[in-house]
Design an enzyme around this catalytic site. Sequence first.
Site, short mmCIF file in Angstrom:
data_model
loop_
_atom_site.label_atom_id
_atom_site.label_comp_id
_atom_site.label_asym_id
_atom_site.label_seq_id
_atom_site.Cartn_x
_atom_site.Cartn_y
_atom_site.Cartn_z
N ASP A 51 13.74 20.03 136.16
CA ASP A 51 14.14 21.39 135.80
C ASP A 51 15.45 21.71 136.54
OD1 ASP A 51 13.72 24.09 134.75
OD2 ASP A 51 13.42 24.64 136.84
N ASP A 55 8.57 27.77 131.77
CA ASP A 55 9.61 27.56 130.76
C ASP A 55 9.07 27.78 129.35
OD1 ASP A 55 11.20 26.93 132.85
OD2 ASP A 55 11.70 24.89 132.24
#
Length: 540
Positions: A73, A404
């Site tokens: 990420d 997310d």
Amino acid sequence: MAGTGSIAFDEYGRPFIIVRDQENKTRLTGIEAHKSHILAAKSIANVLKTSLGPKGLDKMLVGPDGDLTITNDGATILSQMDVEHQIAKLMVQLSRSQDDEIGDGTTGVVVLAGALLEQAEQLLDRGIHPIRIADGYEIAAKVAVETLDKISERFEVDLKKPEPLIRLAMTTLGSKIINRCHRQMAEIAVNAILAVADLDRKDVDFELIKVEGKVGGKLEDTMLVKGVVIDKDMSHPQMPKVVKDAKMAILTCPFEPPKPKTKHKLDVTSVEDYHKLREYEISKFESMVQSVKDKGANLVICQWGFDDEANHLLLQKQLPAVRWVGGPEIELIAIATGGRIVPRFEELTPEKLGHAGIVRELTFGTTKERMLVIEECKNSRAVTIFIRGGNKMIVEEAKRSLHDALCVIRNLVRDDRVVFGGGAPEIACSLAVASAADEISTLEQYAVRSFSEALESIPLALAENSGHAPIHTLAEVKSRHVKEKNPRLGIDCLHRGSNDMKEQHVIETLMAKKQQLLLATQLVRMILKIDDVRVPSDGF
């Protein structure tokens, strides 16, 4: 004194010293400053480039105290990197703002900004003024955003048909560690959002979704609880483990006899006085417990603790209790059960009790670790995603990945337009910007053309990370874009034999793509405008 500074006086005659520290500062100006900025930004972008896409590699970050983080990420990698250069810090903030606003696309936005600055370096070497480059990028970004609007498609958000949403969530989770339970995690994220979404207002309240993790078990044991999970257990081991049709008193006052609030001290001089004080404490506490029971409560959730004597009395009076429940959890329990948080015993009334169908205690493995689950709540909109994993690192990464996915579905509830992923929108925008550059007669055309080349950095990185020959693959897909006039063609990262991203169900929200382009362009424009940097030298 003349060497280090000079003395001066203010209007009242008070002396002060003006210190000369100019020679202790390092100064970069003009093209040198630009080159330094571009080099720092490129270094950051190159770190993240290999993490882009479903085949992107992970990064292992070791904290100062030996904490391990393994993630791909972008925002997490950059936030944990020890960055010194000021422009590199701006790149870190760029990925954070993408994460805060959209939740996904944090790697792509940094790679794009790095590519734009790399192209700007070549233009600067050709003698083009930085402001003209920035203006050209602004024109190109406008064309790219218009192209995205043209190639976007409407995406129906229907509570009865969650399948398209699950496919969207699977696109987001495709590049994460947890893609082993790809579909299951996507379903959990979609069901969580649909449970709390307000489709009339087109909004999702993230406060109602709690993500709780517990080490142990396997990722497949992750579940969505229509209620609240708290990392606590009943205050006494002999209290019932299951309370059906629970009526909860949610208290933020301590469950103990009152203490004098003044600074006076109480002297106990005889045994009789001590017995009287003890009897007073017991009677007061018994009246507290009785008042809670009289209001109809059969479970107490308390923000503060109580001693063993109080605990024993609660057991005798058959009133199960949970102690040391944190503030945010207390609020979530109150929202879920429709109860009111009560600050004083005198204010407790039957109307303020929270209601739940069942409150039960979960036990994990052989470690005797327990958690409470509050289910069948009055307000069914509050949900908890309960993550299991083999170690702390996997649980933390699963939390980030699900965050997310939740953000992407939330964005779709807000704006129901999508584009197809796999680098397809970047290639379409690149072609549109390149053709727009041919119609510009001024110097900005060079910057616009460079912008179109920078956009290709995303599909190039995707192809490289997937094991394709990057330039050959991109050239092939670009030629098909022009021939077939199909903006859905992208890089076949998963080697499925088709470049049509609609067939592969690789979907991204339009909002995220637009935000990526605009944020990267704004940052690059800002960096190009800086031509003088003064920093304290190391010897200072």
